[in-house]
Design a protein around this motif. Structure first.
Motif, PDB file in Angstrom:
ATOM      1  N   ASN A 108      60.943   3.675  83.848  1.00 18.15           N
ATOM      2  CA  ASN A 108      61.540   4.442  82.599  1.00 18.15           C
ATOM      3  C   ASN A 108      60.704   5.621  82.342  1.00 18.15           C
ATOM      4  O   ASN A 108      60.502   6.037  81.147  1.00 18.15           O
ATOM      5  N   GLN A 109      59.957   6.203  83.337  1.00 16.97           N
ATOM      6  CA  GLN A 109      59.433   7.388  83.100  1.00 16.97           C
ATOM      7  C   GLN A 109      60.151   8.684  82.489  1.00 16.97           C
ATOM      8  O   GLN A 109      59.446   9.177  81.718  1.00 16.97           O
ATOM      9  N   ARG A 110      61.065   8.745  82.797  1.00 14.47           N
ATOM     10  CA  ARG A 110      61.986  10.012  82.403  1.00 14.47           C
ATOM     11  C   ARG A 110      62.055   9.539  80.922  1.00 14.47           C
ATOM     12  O   ARG A 110      62.164  10.449  80.098  1.00 14.47           O
ATOM     13  N   ALA A 111      62.724   8.548  80.663  1.00 13.71           N
ATOM     14  CA  ALA A 111      63.110   8.170  79.269  1.00 13.71           C
ATOM     15  C   ALA A 111      61.950   8.084  78.493  1.00 13.71           C
ATOM     16  O   ALA A 111      61.946   8.715  77.151  1.00 13.71           O
ATOM     17  N   LEU A 112      60.903   7.701  79.075  1.00 12.30           N
ATOM     18  CA  LEU A 112      59.401   7.502  78.116  1.00 12.30           C
ATOM     19  C   LEU A 112      58.829   9.006  77.980  1.00 12.30           C
ATOM     20  O   LEU A 112      58.163   9.545  76.872  1.00 12.30           O
ATOM     21  N   TYR A 157      55.041  -5.250  74.445  1.00 13.29           N
ATOM     22  CA  TYR A 157      54.650  -5.692  73.016  1.00 13.29           C
ATOM     23  C   TYR A 157      54.023  -7.086  73.235  1.00 13.29           C
ATOM     24  O   TYR A 157      52.873  -7.528  72.889  1.00 13.29           O
ATOM     25  N   ASN A 158      54.747  -7.938  74.185  1.00 14.45           N
ATOM     26  CA  ASN A 158      54.286  -9.300  74.331  1.00 14.45           C
ATOM     27  C   ASN A 158      53.334  -9.679  75.496  1.00 14.45           C
ATOM     28  O   ASN A 158      52.642 -10.824  75.477  1.00 14.45           O
ATOM     29  N   ALA A 159      52.835  -8.670  76.140  1.00  9.39           N
ATOM     30  CA  ALA A 159      51.989  -8.569  77.247  1.00  9.39           C
ATOM     31  C   ALA A 159      50.618  -8.662  76.749  1.00  9.39           C
ATOM     32  O   ALA A 159      49.895  -9.263  77.602  1.00  9.39           O
ATOM     33  N   MET A 160      50.150  -8.142  75.425  1.00  7.55           N
ATOM     34  CA  MET A 160      49.008  -8.135  74.903  1.00  7.55           C
ATOM     35  C   MET A 160      48.776  -9.106  73.857  1.00  7.55           C
ATOM     36  O   MET A 160      49.652  -9.318  73.066  1.00  7.55           O
ATOM     37  N   PHE A 173      65.062   4.538  72.879  1.00 12.08           N
ATOM     38  CA  PHE A 173      64.476   3.317  72.763  1.00 12.08           C
ATOM     39  C   PHE A 173      64.786   2.038  73.613  1.00 12.08           C
ATOM     40  O   PHE A 173      66.159   1.609  73.462  1.00 12.08           O
ATOM     41  N   ASN A 174      63.859   1.331  74.652  1.00 10.26           N
ATOM     42  CA  ASN A 174      64.359   0.736  75.208  1.00 10.26           C
ATOM     43  C   ASN A 174      63.787  -0.829  74.933  1.00 10.26           C
ATOM     44  O   ASN A 174      62.688  -0.942  75.133  1.00 10.26           O
ATOM     45  N   GLU A 175      64.744  -1.445  74.493  1.00  8.91           N
ATOM     46  CA  GLU A 175      64.206  -2.882  73.745  1.00  8.91           C
ATOM     47  C   GLU A 175      63.669  -3.788  74.692  1.00  8.91           C
ATOM     48  O   GLU A 175      62.632  -4.484  74.626  1.00  8.91           O
TER      49      GLU A 175
END
Length: 732
Positions: free
Chosen positions: A143-147, A14-17, A5-7
């Motif tokens: 963050n591709q690999r973590a996602l 989350y805030n972009a939309m 979980f990358n805060e």
């Protein structure tokens, strides 16, 4: 994998939309400002167009017969429809023409500049949004690999949740899982039938691999459910291996071990193109099964050895079964062959189970340990084969086979009848259990209600006792402030009232205190009717003559007493009351109210209820009046005791123990001692009335006890002749 979980990334995305799924104008102020500008420019252009179409010269050129919208957009420019022969070019720029050529779409000159400005603002907005999208994409790419790892983990969690929900949908259980090749379930139901939401799905008890058996031979009629049980075993093994709760009942230590591989030969793979017959197709499958079966393998085979000569088919089938068992695999087959049905009796590595068939119809329930008959004729009859054919087939059967079939059918019917009776008895037993439970619940409810009632009555009684406690505290306070004989006598009467009232309330008898309150209220009402002579106006004051009746309204023992006027001494008058001449103020005497019975001359006049009052109340109030009317005598007698002289016997200092045994007499005497000591006399004396009795037994025992009672008794002796003589004992 785990969920990373990358805060920071979460907050960015989350805030972009916004709530509409667009880029947020609050998070990206430039986007918000450009959107506001575009909206304002478009509004101004529309307002200008609305003003233009109201001009008469423009209205005359509008092409309204087409029925289209008044404003439209062409190539990103707002236009209005004008007639082609109306010199539209003088109004503005022509952008398009209708198919008929009668209408041209013109952008008025007045909005060309604002429209250019709008197009420029929209271009800036698109550029800014594209820049932001690139920024967000770069963050995701970083963050591709973590996602991807987190997405895989979430997928696994979703799969686990789906397995759980599937198991819950058919009320499944989680069985014990080991690696010993055992399946043991109670009331197992076919998952596919449950997903179809069919009614009255029949469950069966299945056991394979338990008690040392490695093979299960399923027997019974055609269309009786043998293949369904075979598939049920395979599905249960697959569900358990996948972690899905299996549809079975929780009783009997449910267990489905881990099987790998799970091999099945169900159906027919015969093919003309592949030059395969039914039998050869089965043999190819059996070959692959024998090659792959081993320890922890589950093998399911339908109609093993069928499609060829029965004797040769039975021999091949038995050889295959023995080979699989020797490889330590678990195997279940269906068959109609008699030698295979009897295999369980000859080889303890195999168990047998039969499908139930009752009254000519299958029940689809597996009966472990029984051999099922094929009932071919009954099945053919149920499928409405011609009766002539059925009769001929029955004639062709040998007598032993026919009798065996009839005997098995009769045993099945009798067994069903016994099971139905056992089921009815079990249902009645459950009903009795429910009735017993309901009865216990009702009993508990009644006991709870009774307890609540007792608690309520106890609280009410406690509240009444608190009221009596306050009365006793008031009595004690009066005794401390004025320990005269008159106060002691009155207090003793009040204590008797409280005691009698408490006993009456404990036995649900009307309260004596309540009766006294009613009497006091009646006296208050009577006093309200009496107007003192001092409050009468001069015109209403009576001219009293000697012998005229008056009423005493002074608070005290003479309140409400009738008297007779004697003479007047200015502000005071002399009145005869109780044969005594007493002087009163004018404010202490009133004229008698009309329709009033004289007090002291009518029986039960002290009680507001008259004859309707109880004897206990009348007696108590009579004692109270006697105490008030004799207060002077009580004061005179108290002086004698206060001087330390020998106390004379009175009702107040006498305790009557006649008719009591020694223990009861002791309790009464001790109570009297305690009451006398509480009054605080300098020389407390109590007289015990025991009488002479038969042989003086009670008198002798009481005096013997007094002789040894050193804690409370200072000395004792027979009473003087004036106080009753030897029938009383005087105790100090």
């Amino acid at each position: 994998g785990s969920i990373d979980f990358n805060e920071t990334l979460y907050d960015v995305l989350y805030n972009a939309m916004d709530d509409e799924g667009r880029l947020s104008g609050k998070t990206f102020p430039t986007v918000g400002r450009l959107r506001t500008r575009v909206k304002a420019l478009r509004g101004d252009i529309l307002q200008t167009l609305e003003g233009l179409v109201q001009i008469a010269s423009v209205q005359s050129k509008l092409a309204l017969e087409s029925g289209g919208a008044l404003f439209s957009e062409t190539s990103g420019r707002l236009v209005i429809p004008l007639a082609a022969d109306s010199k539209a070019s003088t109004v503005g720029i022509v952008h398009d023409t209708s198919r008929s050529g009668k209408t041209v779409y013109v952008e008025p000159t007045e909005i060309v500049g604002p429209t250019n400005e709008l197009r420029q603002a929209e271009g800036e907005l698109r550029s800014e949004e594209a820049r932001i999208w690139r920024y967000l994409t770069q963050n995701v790419l970083a963050n591709q690999r973590a996602l991807e790892t987190s997405l895989y983990a979430v997928g696994q969690l979703d799969l686990v949740r789906a397995r759980l929900q599937l198991g819950q949908s058919w009320q499944g259980i989680v069985p014990t899982v080991k690696e010993e090749g055992v399946i043991s379930l109670r009331n197992a139901r076919h998952p596919v039938l449950l997903l179809r939401k069919l009614d009255n799905i029949v469950g069966s008890d299945v056991n394979l691999g338990a008690n040392g058996n490695q093979g299960l031979v399923l027997t019974g009629p055609n269309s009786g459910g043998k293949t369904v049980i075979l598939k049920l075993l395979g599905l249960m093994a697959l569900l358990s291996r996948a972690g899905v709760p299996v549809p079975a009942s929780p009783g009997g230590d449910p267990r489905v071990d881990f099987f790998d591989p799970i091999l099945a030969d169900i159906g027919d793979i015969q093919s003309t193109t592949s030059d395969l017959s039914t039998f050869s197709g089965h043999m190819l499958v059996c070959k692959q099964v024998l090659e792959n079966a081993g320890e922890n393998a589950l093998v399911l085979m339908d109609e093993l050895g069928s499609g060829t000569d029965p004797q040769q088919g039975v021999a091949i089938a038995q050889a295959i079964l023995e080979s699989l068992v020797e490889a330590n695999a678990r195997v279940a087959i269906t068959t109609h062959y008699g030698p295979l049905k009897n295999l369980a009796a000859a080889d303890d590595r195999f168990a047998v189970g039969g499908m139930q068939f009752v009254r000519g119809r299958p029940t689809y329930k597996l009966l472990p340990g029984t051999v099922g008959e094929s009932f071919a004729l009954a099945v053919a009859e149920r499928l409405e084969l011609p009766q002539s054919v059925l009769s001929r087939a029955n004639d062709l059967l040998d007598s032993d086979t026919r009798q065996m079939g009839e005997l098995i059918q009769e045993l099945e019917d009798q067994k069903l009848l016994i099971e139905e009776q056992a089921s009815e008895m079990e249902e009645k037993k459950r009903e009795l259990g429910r009735m017993e439970f309901e009865l216990k619940e009702r009993q508990v409810k009644v006991e709870k209600e009774q307890l609540n009632i007792r608690r309520k009555e106890a609280r009410k009684f406690a509240k009444d006792l608190e009221e009596k406690e306050r009365v006793l505290e008031d009595i004690l306070s009066k005794l401390k402030s004025d320990p005269s004989r008159r106060i002691v006598a009155k207090s003793w009467d009040d204590i008797k009232f409280v005691k009698r009232d408490a006993l009456n309330e404990a036995e649900n008898v009307p309260s004596v205190l309540a009766q006294k309150k009613k009497a006091a209220k009646a006296i208050e009402e009577a006093s309200a009717e009496m107007v003192p002579l001092s409050q009468l106006s001069d015109g209403l004051k009576p001219d009293l003559k000697e012998g005229d009746a008056v009423v005493i309204c002074k608070n005290g023992p003479l309140f409400g007493r009738d008297g007779k006027f004697v003479k007047s001494n200015g502000k005071r008058i002399e009145v005869v009351v109780n044969n005594m001449n007493v002087a009163f103020k004018l404010s202490e005497v009133a004229m008698p109210p009309k329709n009033r019975a004289p007090m002291g001359h009518q029986k039960n006049s002290g009680s507001p209820q008259g004859k309707s009052g109880s004897r206990a109340v009348q007696k108590a109030l009579a004692q109270e009046r006697a105490a008030k009317s004799n207060e002077w005598d009580a004061s005179r007698k108290s002086s004698a005791q206060g001087d330390g002289k020998v106390a004379m016997r009175t009702q107040a200092n006498t305790v009557d123990v006649r008719g009591c045994n020694l223990m009861e007499a002791q309790e009464r005497i001790k109570d009297k001692f305690s009451m006398t000591l509480m009054q605080g006399r300098g020389n407390p004396t109590v007289y015990v009335l025991h009488g002479h009795g038969t042989g003086g037994v009670l008198k002798s025992k009481v005096r013997q006890w007094l002789r040894h009672e050193r804690q409370l008794v200072k000395q004792f002796s027979p009473a003087d002749a004036a106080d009753g003589g030897d029938a009383y004992t005087r105790v100090e």
